[in-house]
Design an enzyme around this catalytic site. Structure first.
Site, PDB file in Angstrom:
ATOM      1  N   ASP A  65      52.596  43.988  30.223  1.00 31.75           N
ATOM      2  CA  ASP A  65      51.524  43.631  29.300  1.00 31.75           C
ATOM      3  C   ASP A  65      51.576  42.114  29.176  1.00 31.75           C
ATOM      4  OD1 ASP A  65      49.894  43.052  27.148  1.00 31.75           O
ATOM      5  OD2 ASP A  65      50.486  44.836  26.016  1.00 31.75           O
ATOM      6  N   ASN A  92      44.800  37.563  37.277  1.00 33.78           N
ATOM      7  CA  ASN A  92      43.496  38.209  37.223  1.00 33.78           C
ATOM      8  C   ASN A  92      43.313  39.110  35.998  1.00 33.78           C
ATOM      9  OD1 ASN A  92      41.056  39.650  38.662  1.00 33.78           O
ATOM     10  ND2 ASN A  92      42.534  41.257  38.169  1.00 33.78           N
ATOM     11  N   TYR A 159      35.244  35.759  24.384  1.00 34.84           N
ATOM     12  CA  TYR A 159      35.419  35.853  25.839  1.00 34.84           C
ATOM     13  C   TYR A 159      35.089  34.503  26.503  1.00 34.84           C
ATOM     14  CZ  TYR A 159      35.132  37.842  30.566  1.00 34.84           C
ATOM     15  OH  TYR A 159      35.322  38.126  31.904  1.00 34.84           O
ATOM     16  N   LYS A 163      37.648  32.083  28.678  1.00 33.23           N
ATOM     17  CA  LYS A 163      37.424  31.741  30.096  1.00 33.23           C
ATOM     18  C   LYS A 163      37.237  30.230  30.276  1.00 33.23           C
ATOM     19  CE  LYS A 163      37.875  35.913  31.739  1.00 33.23           C
ATOM     20  NZ  LYS A 163      38.942  36.260  32.683  1.00 33.23           N
TER      21      LYS A 163
HETATM   22  N1  LIG Z   1      33.585  42.523  36.278  1.00 27.95           N
HETATM   23  C1  LIG Z   1      32.960  41.437  35.912  1.00 27.95           C
HETATM   24  O1  LIG Z   1      31.730  41.439  35.767  1.00 27.95           O
HETATM   25  C2  LIG Z   1      33.731  40.168  35.679  1.00 27.95           C
HETATM   26  C3  LIG Z   1      33.010  38.960  35.609  1.00 27.95           C
HETATM   27  C4  LIG Z   1      33.703  37.775  35.385  1.00 27.95           C
HETATM   28  C5  LIG Z   1      35.083  37.772  35.261  1.00 27.95           C
HETATM   29  N2  LIG Z   1      35.752  38.961  35.327  1.00 27.95           N
HETATM   30  C6  LIG Z   1      37.221  38.908  35.169  1.00 27.95           C
HETATM   31  O2  LIG Z   1      37.829  39.548  36.271  1.00 27.95           O
HETATM   32  C7  LIG Z   1      39.145  39.970  35.899  1.00 27.95           C
HETATM   33  C8  LIG Z   1      39.345  41.413  36.367  1.00 27.95           C
HETATM   34  O3  LIG Z   1      38.482  42.236  35.632  1.00 27.95           O
HETATM   35  P1  LIG Z   1      37.687  43.453  36.289  1.00 27.95           P
HETATM   36  O4  LIG Z   1      36.268  43.061  36.333  1.00 27.95           O
HETATM   37  O5  LIG Z   1      38.330  43.868  37.535  1.00 27.95           O
HETATM   38  O6  LIG Z   1      37.824  44.502  35.103  1.00 27.95           O
HETATM   39  P2  LIG Z   1      38.762  45.789  34.939  1.00 27.95           P
HETATM   40  O7  LIG Z   1      38.422  46.789  35.986  1.00 27.95           O
HETATM   41  O8  LIG Z   1      38.632  46.158  33.502  1.00 27.95           O
HETATM   42  O9  LIG Z   1      40.243  45.246  35.227  1.00 27.95           O
HETATM   43  C9  LIG Z   1      41.003  44.543  34.277  1.00 27.95           C
HETATM   44  C10 LIG Z   1      42.462  44.628  34.682  1.00 27.95           C
HETATM   45  O10 LIG Z   1      43.239  43.838  33.770  1.00 27.95           O
HETATM   46  C11 LIG Z   1      44.322  44.616  33.311  1.00 27.95           C
HETATM   47  N3  LIG Z   1      44.708  44.183  31.947  1.00 27.95           N
HETATM   48  C12 LIG Z   1      43.937  44.087  30.845  1.00 27.95           C
HETATM   49  N4  LIG Z   1      44.667  43.721  29.796  1.00 27.95           N
HETATM   50  C13 LIG Z   1      45.940  43.549  30.245  1.00 27.95           C
HETATM   51  C14 LIG Z   1      47.164  43.188  29.636  1.00 27.95           C
HETATM   52  N5  LIG Z   1      47.259  42.907  28.331  1.00 27.95           N
HETATM   53  N6  LIG Z   1      48.276  43.124  30.408  1.00 27.95           N
HETATM   54  C15 LIG Z   1      48.211  43.414  31.734  1.00 27.95           C
HETATM   55  N7  LIG Z   1      47.095  43.778  32.364  1.00 27.95           N
HETATM   56  C16 LIG Z   1      45.967  43.844  31.623  1.00 27.95           C
HETATM   57  C17 LIG Z   1      43.820  46.055  33.334  1.00 27.95           C
HETATM   58  O11 LIG Z   1      44.904  46.958  33.493  1.00 27.95           O
HETATM   59  P3  LIG Z   1      45.599  47.831  32.353  1.00 27.95           P
HETATM   60  O12 LIG Z   1      44.542  48.258  31.395  1.00 27.95           O
HETATM   61  O13 LIG Z   1      46.225  48.955  33.133  1.00 27.95           O
HETATM   62  O14 LIG Z   1      46.623  46.921  31.746  1.00 27.95           O
HETATM   63  C18 LIG Z   1      42.993  46.052  34.618  1.00 27.95           C
HETATM   64  O15 LIG Z   1      43.822  46.289  35.726  1.00 27.95           O
HETATM   65  C19 LIG Z   1      39.227  39.799  34.386  1.00 27.95           C
HETATM   66  O16 LIG Z   1      39.942  38.607  34.090  1.00 27.95           O
HETATM   67  C20 LIG Z   1      37.775  39.648  33.969  1.00 27.95           C
HETATM   68  O17 LIG Z   1      37.627  38.906  32.776  1.00 27.95           O
HETATM   69  C21 LIG Z   1      35.117  40.150  35.537  1.00 27.95           C
END
Ligand SMILES: NC(=O)c1ccc[n+]([C@@H]2O[C@H](COP(=O)([O-])OP(=O)(O)OC[C@H]3O[C@@H](n4cnc5c(N)ncnc54)[C@H](OP(=O)(O)O)[C@@H]3O)[C@@H](O)[C@H]2O)c1
Length: 254
Positions: A65, A92, A159, A163
């Site tokens: 975490d 990430n 958020y 970022k």
């Molecule tokens: N999808 C989009 O549209 C988008 C756009 C811009 C930026 N992003 C960024 O891309 C990154 C990946 O997100 P995603 O889009 O792939 O979303 P996602 O599918 O929700 O993945 C988020 C990942 O982060 C992990 N996580 C969250 N809180 C955590 C914690 N406290 N400790 C360890 N792991 C944690 C989650 O795993 P667990 O819950 O198992 O811990 C999950 O594996 C994020 O930083 C997000 O802000 C996404």
């Protein structure tokens, strides 16, 4: 046999139990890296490791975490115990709060939850990564920011602030460690089809329609369309790039 792009590199990817992190871990493993994956959901973590091993790659999962400094200490102890080095780190892991309050209506709990994970968690990981990379003479770090790292969105002050912080942290650290052979950059995704977006769509009526309408390519991106860019940024082809971000957003921010 042809040498793969990341053969023998030790790579840490956080947030690998879904979305962009999962795609990035799979892509690194496919290119020959030894991949250390980290997140909180153990079953999902184990499932990804099984898949990578079945495909002939090498990976392990360490439950972490990123809000908890003790978990991060444990993660690095395990990495160094197993591999004695860390060549590449992709910070990430991230989250967004499903509620979209305006600034004055945001609670301290909502603010802290997002900042603690995205900004503080990334910083905590970077501290350990940089310490190790300094000791071994170099390395590469890519942080996952967002187009909301340089723009705004209604109801997402926590958020957006988190970022923006990641981009500030990326640039400062890149400057501080440029002469130490540590390259640090960020990727800024736009709308990507992952759980974070899926969760948001449950609270925002017509979210997908609105997002698609605001994106020049008129579609949501796939996680592999971000992981490909991350791998390039970590490769020697990007050897003169530091302190910068690459935007991958289907034209949403143009
Ligand atoms: N999808 C989009 O549209 C988008 C756009 C811009 C930026 N992003 C960024 O891309 C990154 C990946 O997100 P995603 O889009 O792939 O979303 P996602 O599918 O929700 O993945 C988020 C990942 O982060 C992990 N996580 C969250 N809180 C955590 C914690 N406290 N400790 C360890 N792991 C944690 C989650 O795993 P667990 O819950 O198992 O811990 C999950 O594996 C994020 O930083 C997000 O802000 C996404």
């Amino acid at each position: 046999m042809e040498k793969k792009r990341f053969s023998d590199k030790v790579v840490l990817v956080t947030g690998t139990t879904s979305g962009i992190g999962r795609a990035t871990a799979l892509a690194f493993a496919g290119e020959g890296a030894k991949v250390v994956t980290a997140a909180r959901r153990e079953e999902r973590g184990a499932e990804l490791v099984d898949q990578i091993i079945k495909d002939g790659g090498e990976a392990c999962f360490i439950r972490t975490d990123i809000r908890n400094p003790g978990d991060i200490d444990n993660l690095f102890e395990k990495i160094l115990e197993k591999y004695c080095r860390l060549d590449i780190a992709v910070n990430n892991a991230g989250m967004s709060h499903p509620h979209i309050p305006t600034v004055a209506k945001t609670t301290v709990e909502e603010w802290d939850a997002v900042i603690e994970t995205n900004a503080r968690g990334t910083w905590l990981c970077m501290k350990q990564e940089i310490k190790q990379m300094l000791a071994q003479g170099g390395g590469v770090i890519v942080n996952t920011a967002s187009i909301l790292g340089f723009t705004a969105d209604y109801g997402l002050s926590h958020y957006c602030a988190s970022k923006h912080a990641i981009l500030g942290l990326t640039r400062t650290a890149a400057y501080e460690y440029a002469k130490k052979n540590i390259r640090i950059n960020a990727v800024c995704p736009g709308p990507i089809q992952t759980e974070i977006l899926e969760r948001a769509s449950q609270f925002i009526p017509n979210m997908y329609e609105m997002v698609i309408a605001n994106t020049a390519m008129k579609r949501i991106g796939e996680p592999r369309e971000v992981s490909g860019i991350i791998l390039w940024m970590c490769s020697d082809e990007a050897s003169y790039m530091i302190g910068k971000e690459i935007v991958v957003d289907g034209g949403q921010s143009i």
